[in-house]
Design an enzyme around this catalytic site. Structure first.
Site, PDB file in Angstrom:
ATOM      1  N   ASP A   5       3.178  35.091  53.884  1.00 20.87           N
ATOM      2  CA  ASP A   5       3.004  33.491  54.028  1.00 20.87           C
ATOM      3  C   ASP A   5       2.535  33.072  55.230  1.00 20.87           C
ATOM      4  O   ASP A   5       3.161  33.199  56.358  1.00 20.87           O
ATOM      5  CB  ASP A   5       4.308  32.851  53.589  1.00 20.87           C
ATOM      6  CG  ASP A   5       4.312  31.431  53.639  1.00 20.87           C
ATOM      7  OD1 ASP A   5       3.868  30.947  52.685  1.00 20.87           O
ATOM      8  OD2 ASP A   5       4.449  30.617  54.505  1.00 20.87           O
ATOM      9  N   GLU A   7       1.048  30.432  58.039  1.00 25.47           N
ATOM     10  CA  GLU A   7       0.792  29.354  58.836  1.00 25.47           C
ATOM     11  C   GLU A   7      -0.603  29.202  59.492  1.00 25.47           C
ATOM     12  O   GLU A   7      -0.943  29.987  60.079  1.00 25.47           O
ATOM     13  CB  GLU A   7       2.117  28.974  59.760  1.00 25.47           C
ATOM     14  CG  GLU A   7       3.474  29.148  58.909  1.00 25.47           C
ATOM     15  CD  GLU A   7       3.566  28.383  57.809  1.00 25.47           C
ATOM     16  OE1 GLU A   7       3.044  27.134  57.608  1.00 25.47           O
ATOM     17  OE2 GLU A   7       4.191  28.816  56.850  1.00 25.47           O
ATOM     18  N   HIS A 163       8.042  25.950  55.929  1.00 25.45           N
ATOM     19  CA  HIS A 163       6.775  25.790  56.839  1.00 25.45           C
ATOM     20  C   HIS A 163       6.771  26.843  58.015  1.00 25.45           C
ATOM     21  O   HIS A 163       6.045  26.656  58.716  1.00 25.45           O
ATOM     22  CB  HIS A 163       6.450  24.558  56.950  1.00 25.45           C
ATOM     23  CG  HIS A 163       6.119  23.794  55.716  1.00 25.45           C
ATOM     24  ND1 HIS A 163       5.434  24.103  54.661  1.00 25.45           N
ATOM     25  CD2 HIS A 163       6.488  22.536  55.366  1.00 25.45           C
ATOM     26  CE1 HIS A 163       5.182  22.952  53.594  1.00 25.45           C
ATOM     27  NE2 HIS A 163       6.064  22.143  54.031  1.00 25.45           N
ATOM     28  N   ASP A 168       9.619  31.060  55.253  1.00 20.09           N
ATOM     29  CA  ASP A 168       9.101  31.118  53.923  1.00 20.09           C
ATOM     30  C   ASP A 168       9.138  32.366  53.250  1.00 20.09           C
ATOM     31  O   ASP A 168       9.355  32.459  52.173  1.00 20.09           O
ATOM     32  CB  ASP A 168       7.495  30.387  54.229  1.00 20.09           C
ATOM     33  CG  ASP A 168       7.621  29.005  54.214  1.00 20.09           C
ATOM     34  OD1 ASP A 168       8.778  28.258  54.251  1.00 20.09           O
ATOM     35  OD2 ASP A 168       6.773  28.267  54.558  1.00 20.09           O
TER      36      ASP A 168
HETATM   37  P1  AMP Z   1       3.143  26.503  53.990  1.00 17.67           P
HETATM   38  O1  AMP Z   1       3.016  28.052  53.529  1.00 17.67           O
HETATM   39  O2  AMP Z   1       3.581  25.807  52.846  1.00 17.67           O
HETATM   40  O3  AMP Z   1       4.143  26.432  54.976  1.00 17.67           O
HETATM   41  O4  AMP Z   1       1.903  25.970  54.365  1.00 17.67           O
HETATM   42  C1  AMP Z   1       0.883  26.821  55.041  1.00 17.67           C
HETATM   43  C2  AMP Z   1      -0.164  25.804  55.632  1.00 17.67           C
HETATM   44  O5  AMP Z   1      -0.651  24.749  54.992  1.00 17.67           O
HETATM   45  C3  AMP Z   1       0.499  25.073  56.981  1.00 17.67           C
HETATM   46  O6  AMP Z   1       0.948  26.189  57.931  1.00 17.67           O
HETATM   47  C4  AMP Z   1      -0.183  24.202  57.097  1.00 17.67           C
HETATM   48  O7  AMP Z   1      -1.673  24.735  57.996  1.00 17.67           O
HETATM   49  C5  AMP Z   1      -0.650  23.918  56.101  1.00 17.67           C
HETATM   50  N1  AMP Z   1       0.094  22.734  55.420  1.00 17.67           N
HETATM   51  C6  AMP Z   1       1.297  22.704  54.628  1.00 17.67           C
HETATM   52  N2  AMP Z   1       1.771  21.491  54.444  1.00 17.67           N
HETATM   53  C7  AMP Z   1       0.936  20.643  54.976  1.00 17.67           C
HETATM   54  C8  AMP Z   1       0.928  19.101  55.143  1.00 17.67           C
HETATM   55  N3  AMP Z   1       1.747  18.400  54.595  1.00 17.67           N
HETATM   56  N4  AMP Z   1      -0.060  18.627  55.629  1.00 17.67           N
HETATM   57  C9  AMP Z   1      -0.972  19.368  56.456  1.00 17.67           C
HETATM   58  N5  AMP Z   1      -1.164  20.496  56.328  1.00 17.67           N
HETATM   59  C10 AMP Z   1      -0.239  21.267  55.496  1.00 17.67           C
HETATM   60 MG    MG Z   2       4.529  28.626  55.013  1.00 14.01          MG
HETATM   61 MG    MG Z   3       2.720  29.076  52.135  1.00 10.35          MG
END
Ligand code: AMP
Ligand code: MG
Ligand code: MG
Length: 262
Positions: A5, A7, A163, A168
């Site tokens: 996962d 970021e 996040h 995650d």
């Molecule tokens: P996640 O695995 O859901 O934590 O998301 C991976 C990446 O997507 C994060 O590190 C952000 O770069 C982008 N991301 C996720 N959610 C958002 C959000 N609400 N607004 C902007 N970027 C996001």
């Molecule tokens: Mg994530």
């Molecule tokens: Mg993710």
């Protein structure tokens, strides 16, 4: 199974261009043992947009100092592969499968990061299991759910910080183990084909003529067409500067941005 996962750099609305990976974590899950057996933690230092900004730090919990001392992407990718190798996972094709939550990590983010960093995308990262698909098949539900919804549908609490990449991964691993306990079977759901890889800048040579072009689709037919229209002549074959003819779309997948062909 290796849960992965990423970021990445972000801000409210559209992400910066290029968007860059800032965390590259994984959790190794053994279905036989029904448990997490190893973890890989890794921050990555963004080089195009080095400042994270408050929005990104608030979303991910990743601070500027976490990435400032971290390796840049090519080194982080090598470390991730060394970790896979240390668990015997690169010894044969299909020894393991990646699991991600959604398609973004391996269909979009990693191919674009490799293109921006000008490193080849290793083959093992070109197929994966989207846990949302397995969730939908096992529970007879829609696949358009997020990680928190899958956890709650399975009666699990979200642990750690949503996040944060490693948290995650741990939560996705718990979803995997719960689905496995409910009889789910984990098969590859998704592939990245050469034609879906990011546009490729190339230098084309025809005799003394040299042109910079961008190949939108990594398909041999597209490359021959592009070379033909660039030099206004019929082009029947394209080879590397060492004289190796390109004969399949798969070979185009291995070309690095800026490669020279004739
Ligand atoms: P996640 O695995 O859901 O934590 O998301 C991976 C990446 O997507 C994060 O590190 C952000 O770069 C982008 N991301 C996720 N959610 C958002 C959000 N609400 N607004 C902007 N970027 C996001
Ligand atoms: Mg994530
Ligand atoms: Mg993710």
């Amino acid at each position: 199974l290796v849960v992965l996962d990423f970021e990445a750099t972000c801000r409210e609305g559209e992400p910066p261009e290029p968007q860059e990976i800032i965390e590259f974590p994984s959790v190794l899950v053994s279905l036989r043992e029904g448990a997490v057996v190893a973890e890989h933690e890794s921050f990555v230092r963004p080089v195009f947009h080095p400042r994270l900004g408050a929005f990104c730090t608030e979303l991910t919990g990743i601070r500027q100092e976490d990435v400032d001392g971290a390796p840049a992407f090519p080194e982080a990718l090598a470390a991730h592969q060394a970790w896979l190798a240390s668990h015997g996972l690169l010894e044969r094709d299909g020894a393991f499968a990646f699991v991600t939550c959604g398609e973004w990590d391996l269909r979009s983010m990693l191919p674009r990061q490799c293109a921006a960093s000008r490193v080849p995308l290793p083959r093992v990262y070109r197929r994966w299991i989207n846990v949302k698909t397995i969730f939908a098949r096992t529970l007879g539900r829609s696949a358009s759910v997020g990680m928190p919804e899958m956890l709650s549908a399975l009666g699990l609490e979200l642990e750690g910080r949503h996040h944060r990449g490693i948290d995650d991964c741990r939560n996705i691993a718990r979803i995997v183990l719960e689905l496995a306990a409910r009889g789910a079977s984990f098969e590859i759901t998704s592939h990245l084909y050469p034609s879906q890889m990011p546009a490729l800048p190339l230098t084309l040579h025809l005799g003394a003529h040299v042109r910079e072009v961008t190949l939108k689709k990594r398909q041999l037919a597209s490359l021959l067409g592009l070379a033909g229209s660039t030099f206004r002549t019929k082009v029947a074959r394209v080879e590397t500067m060492d004289g190796v003819e390109l004969t399949s779309d798969e070979e185009l997948a291995e070309l690095l941005p800026g490669a020279a062909l004739r």
